[in-house]
Design a protein around this motif. Structure first.
Motif, PDB file in Angstrom:
ATOM      1  N   GLY A  21     -31.470 -46.370 -27.378  1.00 14.37           N
ATOM      2  CA  GLY A  21     -32.764 -47.210 -27.125  1.00 14.37           C
ATOM      3  C   GLY A  21     -32.887 -48.360 -27.918  1.00 14.37           C
ATOM      4  O   GLY A  21     -32.967 -49.484 -27.467  1.00 14.37           O
ATOM      5  N   ASP A  22     -32.813 -48.308 -29.160  1.00 10.20           N
ATOM      6  CA  ASP A  22     -32.958 -49.258 -30.435  1.00 10.20           C
ATOM      7  C   ASP A  22     -31.740 -50.550 -30.285  1.00 10.20           C
ATOM      8  O   ASP A  22     -31.919 -51.262 -30.211  1.00 10.20           O
ATOM      9  CB  ASP A  22     -32.869 -48.608 -31.722  1.00 10.20           C
ATOM     10  CG  ASP A  22     -34.190 -48.006 -32.202  1.00 10.20           C
ATOM     11  OD1 ASP A  22     -35.255 -47.936 -31.399  1.00 10.20           O
ATOM     12  OD2 ASP A  22     -34.093 -47.111 -33.083  1.00 10.20           O
ATOM     13  N   ALA A  23     -30.465 -49.718 -29.965  1.00 13.25           N
ATOM     14  CA  ALA A  23     -29.458 -50.745 -29.677  1.00 13.25           C
ATOM     15  C   ALA A  23     -29.450 -51.469 -28.705  1.00 13.25           C
ATOM     16  O   ALA A  23     -29.092 -52.858 -28.510  1.00 13.25           O
ATOM     17  CB  ALA A  23     -28.150 -49.792 -29.770  1.00 13.25           C
ATOM     18  N   VAL A  24     -30.089 -51.093 -27.226  1.00 15.68           N
ATOM     19  CA  VAL A  24     -30.331 -51.803 -26.184  1.00 15.68           C
ATOM     20  C   VAL A  24     -31.225 -52.586 -26.499  1.00 15.68           C
ATOM     21  O   VAL A  24     -31.233 -53.924 -25.829  1.00 15.68           O
ATOM     22  CB  VAL A  24     -30.757 -50.825 -25.131  1.00 15.68           C
ATOM     23  CG1 VAL A  24     -30.847 -51.639 -23.729  1.00 15.68           C
ATOM     24  CG2 VAL A  24     -29.636 -49.877 -24.844  1.00 15.68           C
TER      25      VAL A  24
ATOM     26  N   ARG B  62     -32.498 -58.922 -27.294  1.00 13.19           N
ATOM     27  CA  ARG B  62     -33.015 -59.928 -28.167  1.00 13.19           C
ATOM     28  C   ARG B  62     -31.737 -60.903 -28.203  1.00 13.19           C
ATOM     29  O   ARG B  62     -31.898 -62.046 -28.308  1.00 13.19           O
ATOM     30  CB  ARG B  62     -33.385 -59.383 -29.424  1.00 13.19           C
ATOM     31  CG  ARG B  62     -34.793 -58.532 -29.231  1.00 13.19           C
ATOM     32  CD  ARG B  62     -35.134 -57.918 -30.579  1.00 13.19           C
ATOM     33  NE  ARG B  62     -36.570 -57.601 -30.584  1.00 13.19           N
ATOM     34  CZ  ARG B  62     -37.090 -56.514 -31.602  1.00 13.19           C
ATOM     35  NH1 ARG B  62     -36.279 -56.319 -32.281  1.00 13.19           N
ATOM     36  NH2 ARG B  62     -38.365 -56.204 -31.284  1.00 13.19           N
ATOM     37  N   ALA B  63     -30.357 -60.195 -28.482  1.00 11.65           N
ATOM     38  CA  ALA B  63     -29.175 -61.183 -28.651  1.00 11.65           C
ATOM     39  C   ALA B  63     -29.030 -62.085 -27.351  1.00 11.65           C
ATOM     40  O   ALA B  63     -28.556 -63.181 -27.434  1.00 11.65           O
ATOM     41  CB  ALA B  63     -28.258 -60.211 -28.968  1.00 11.65           C
ATOM     42  N   LEU B  64     -29.110 -61.369 -26.126  1.00 13.55           N
ATOM     43  CA  LEU B  64     -29.146 -62.104 -24.934  1.00 13.55           C
ATOM     44  C   LEU B  64     -30.115 -63.097 -24.593  1.00 13.55           C
ATOM     45  O   LEU B  64     -29.733 -64.166 -23.980  1.00 13.55           O
ATOM     46  CB  LEU B  64     -29.050 -60.950 -23.664  1.00 13.55           C
ATOM     47  CG  LEU B  64     -27.936 -59.715 -23.687  1.00 13.55           C
ATOM     48  CD1 LEU B  64     -28.201 -58.753 -22.740  1.00 13.55           C
ATOM     49  CD2 LEU B  64     -26.429 -60.730 -23.421  1.00 13.55           C
TER      50      LEU B  64
ATOM     51  N   TYR C  30     -41.155 -58.890 -26.906  1.00 14.33           N
ATOM     52  CA  TYR C  30     -41.065 -57.736 -27.150  1.00 14.33           C
ATOM     53  C   TYR C  30     -42.488 -57.245 -27.026  1.00 14.33           C
ATOM     54  O   TYR C  30     -43.469 -57.590 -27.583  1.00 14.33           O
ATOM     55  CB  TYR C  30     -40.257 -57.292 -28.480  1.00 14.33           C
ATOM     56  CG  TYR C  30     -40.327 -55.725 -28.468  1.00 14.33           C
ATOM     57  CD1 TYR C  30     -39.274 -54.843 -27.836  1.00 14.33           C
ATOM     58  CD2 TYR C  30     -41.081 -55.367 -29.461  1.00 14.33           C
ATOM     59  CE1 TYR C  30     -39.148 -53.672 -28.263  1.00 14.33           C
ATOM     60  CE2 TYR C  30     -41.089 -53.756 -29.798  1.00 14.33           C
ATOM     61  CZ  TYR C  30     -40.180 -53.079 -28.760  1.00 14.33           C
ATOM     62  OH  TYR C  30     -40.082 -51.857 -29.076  1.00 14.33           O
ATOM     63  N   ASP C  31     -42.617 -56.232 -26.206  1.00 16.34           N
ATOM     64  CA  ASP C  31     -43.986 -55.550 -26.181  1.00 16.34           C
ATOM     65  C   ASP C  31     -43.818 -54.030 -25.713  1.00 16.34           C
ATOM     66  O   ASP C  31     -42.767 -53.665 -25.423  1.00 16.34           O
ATOM     67  CB  ASP C  31     -44.920 -56.074 -25.048  1.00 16.34           C
ATOM     68  CG  ASP C  31     -44.244 -56.213 -23.589  1.00 16.34           C
ATOM     69  OD1 ASP C  31     -43.964 -55.032 -23.219  1.00 16.34           O
ATOM     70  OD2 ASP C  31     -44.072 -57.202 -23.148  1.00 16.34           O
TER      71      ASP C  31
END
Length: 659
Positions: free
Chosen positions: A512-515, A520-522, A528-529
């Motif tokens: 989930g952290d990686a997603v 954010r990169a996309l 973020y919330d």
């Protein structure tokens, strides 16, 4: 009359020439059983799946990363507590941290596989014991004489690298008395090893020689420091410590994995300290290991350039004969030709069940097409039998056990091996046994299945990240992907590969952290919330467990691409499946086979497949999926080239029995 005699003589000579040419042709095409008896079916099979233009990538026992002095120090037990000097910015590694542990590598689908086989682990343990004995003998005997046998072995192995260059043997030889004289001092031993290494560099590839040269640079620095104090050059003071900087010669994965396992990251400027004896023994081991690696590289070169082409020439016939030997009688043309209908099913019961399964899924109208059209039979076998019922057979989630110990099985369905009983709904909780014609393809099939399942899940996660971030669809369809997205992709793949290494909760949190990082990169403006975090994590969990509807959508989409590409000719942009029969030269398939043998077809298919996957939303895994497509095509094409005739006969028998 003289003219008549001359004509008869000329005619006789022509006949002799024709007979000679015919005999040469027959000899050239005849099967060399004595030669092929030296090779295993798995090796021949691997060669047949490799395009000739990629024979240079073949290796007899696998191609390990370049051996480096840093690898030797870390992995062969030469380091202990205090070897890494404390620079005041961090704690020293514990002894336990520096002990090499059983490493594991991920095979692409989340399954951990031991990095070392038991025999390899035993061999390494024995080698460490040998090093300890050498160190003890040198320390207590106050002489380097125990290294004599190793030095002579290094010299002989150097000669063996150029067996036919007798003119260079003298250049590579060092007189025995000179070797003994060199073993009298610390400096002499290292200079002798450097002399051997300098000769080795002349024979190594440019890539391999880098680590050898870097080790020589380390030795030169050590000798330079040692020479500043002449009283430190004899073996009696070998408890003196040598200090040196061990650079990372190449960023190979094995070194990185070891750093992770040992919980100690050796940076490029690590200052290492060793006793002189340990440094000398480690250096001797390194030079010896580099020569062995060079021998292996030469063997692989000879294998790929000289043996592999000849093995390929006889490969089809070899595999036919091996199949007949394993599974029963045949007609010499692929097996089971002289078998009766009942015995045919006994010889290959799994084939019978597999064919029944795919044929029974056809409609009544399709039955008639199967009887009348060879192309329809082949299309059904490839698309339904190979793609649907093997490569994409259920279960399809990453969590499911892929293979079962002791048998070539996939999925969750089985076969009654005694009577070839066909699959029914009440057998859905049992195993499906691989058809006999794929008896050498179990590993490749498993790899393809794991790659496709992982790609489906990863692509679904990327799609969710894109939607949550509000990014445009074309962002994740770029080729190549931007650097930042590539980094996030690598992080996500690594996180997905840790399924068995951590708890389920930590596993899902890491993915989930990686997603979230990918989102954010996309979209750099992604806000973020907590609500969006909960959404990401819930969808991540659903994807990893195969419960997200997107998983099934993408899986069906990927299956459709595989079905299409298995019967697609990228050279002519047409759908022409390979023939069921071998030896036919009257169709476009024969022209494709020429390109296949040259590797042109495989390259074209890989490019066409990659384009299809990118356009269908699988850009994150387009390269891996394109390679899997080419491998899938190679497997089914080879299987049909070897077994085509009897498979077609069995197919027709099964169709007619149902009708």
């Amino acid at each position: 009359q003289a003219s008549h005699i001359i004509n008869n003589i000329l005619l006789f000579m022509i006949i002799i020439i024709l007979v000679y040419c015919t005999m040469n042709t027959e000899n050239k095409d005849s099967y060399d059983s004595d030669f092929m008896a030296n090779f295993s079916p798995s090796l021949v099979h691997r060669i047949m799946l490799t395009p000739p233009n990629r024979f240079d990538t073949l290796s007899i026992h696998g191609r390990p990363p370049t051996l480096t002095f840093r690898n030797v120090l870390l992995q062969e037990g030469f380091l202990s507590h205090g070897n890494f000097e404390d620079d005041g910015e961090g704690d020293k590694a514990d002894d336990n941290d520096l002990e090499p542990k059983q490493e594991k590598t991920d095979n692409g689908g989340g399954d951990d596989v031991p990095a070392e086989e038991p025999l390899s682990s035993i061999s390494r343990t024995v080698m460490r014991a040998f090093h300890d004995v050498l160190i003890s003998q040198i320390t207590h005997g106050q002489t380097y004489d125990p290294l004599l046998e190793i030095m002579l072995d290094i010299q002989n192995k150097l000669k063996s690298l150029i067996p036919h260059r007798k003119d260079l043997h003298e250049k590579f030889m060092v007189d025995l008395e000179q070797v003994k004289h060199s073993l009298e001092t610390f400096e002499g031993v290292l200079k002798l090893l450097c002399d051997f290494a300098q000769r080795l560099i002349q024979l190594e590839s440019q890539e391999r020689s880098v680590s050898t040269q870097n080790w020589m640079n380390v030795v030169m620095d050590v000798l330079s420091n040692a020479c500043s104090n002449s009283n430190c050059l004899n073996a009696q003071q070998d408890q003196n410590i040598v200090r040196f900087i061990c650079h990372d010669d190449n960023d190979d994965e094995s070194t990185k994995q070891h750093d992770v396992v040992t919980n100690h990251s050796t940076q490029h400027d690590d200052m290492i300290q060793l006793s002189r004896v340990k440094f000398v023994v480690a250096s001797a081991y390194f030079v010896h290991g580099k020569i062995v690696q060079c021998q292996s590289d030469i063997s692989d070169f000879q294998f790929g350039h000289f043996l592999a082409p000849k093995i390929r020439q006889y490969g089809i016939e070899f595999l036919k004969r091996d199949f007949e030997q394993r599974f029963g009688g045949g007609d010499g043309g692929g097996g089971t030709g002289n078998s009766s209908e009942s015995s045919l099913h006994v010889v290959v019961p799994n084939m019978n069940v597999w064919l029944l399964e795919m044929i029974e899924s056809c409609s009544t109208m399709e039955y008639q097409e199967l009887i009348q059209s060879q192309e329809k039979r082949l299309e059904t076998l490839i698309q339904r039998g190979w793609v649907d019922n093997i490569l994409f057979r259920s279960p399809r989630t990453v969590e499911d056990q892929e293979y079962h110990q002791g048998c070539n099985t996939i999925g969750n369905q089985s076969v009654n091996k005694d009577d070839g009983q066909k699959l029914t709904s009440d057998m859905s909780d049992k195993l499906f046994y691989m058809p006999e014609m794929f008896y050498l393809d179990a590993t490749e099939v498993k790899t393809i299945r794991l790659a496709t399942k992982l790609s489906v899940v990863g692509s679904a996660l990327a799609l969710h990240a894109s939607n949550i971030a509000g990014a445009k669809d074309d962002v994740i369809r770029q080729d190549p992907l931007p650097y930042e997205i590539q980094q996030c992709r690598a992080t996500m793949i690594q996180a997905m590969g840790n399924r068995t290494k951590v708890t389920q909760e930590r596993y899902e949190k890491a993915v989930g952290d990686a997603v979230i990082e990918l989102a954010r990169a996309l979209n750099p403006h992604f806000e973020y919330d907590p609500t969006k975090e909960d959404m990401v994590r819930s969808r991540t969990t659903a994807c990893m467990r195969g419960e997200d509807p997107v998983i099934h959508l993408l899986d069906n989409r990927m299956r459709a691409i595989f079905r299409k590409m298995m019967v697609f000719n990228p050279l002519e942009q047409t759908q022409i499946p390979p023939t069921l029969r071998t030896g036919r030269h009257d169709t476009a398939v024969s022209r494709v086979n020429v390109h296949v043998s040259n590797g042109i077809y495989a390259e074209a298919l890989q490019q066409a497949s990659k384009k299809e996957f990118i356009n269908s939303g699988f850009s994150f895994y387009a390269d891996e999926l394109a390679e899997a497509t080419v491998m899938s095509h190679s497997i089914i094409s080879l299987a049909m080239n070897v077994h085509g005739p009897w498979v077609e006969r069995l197919f027709m028998e099964v169709v007619q029995s149902i009708m």
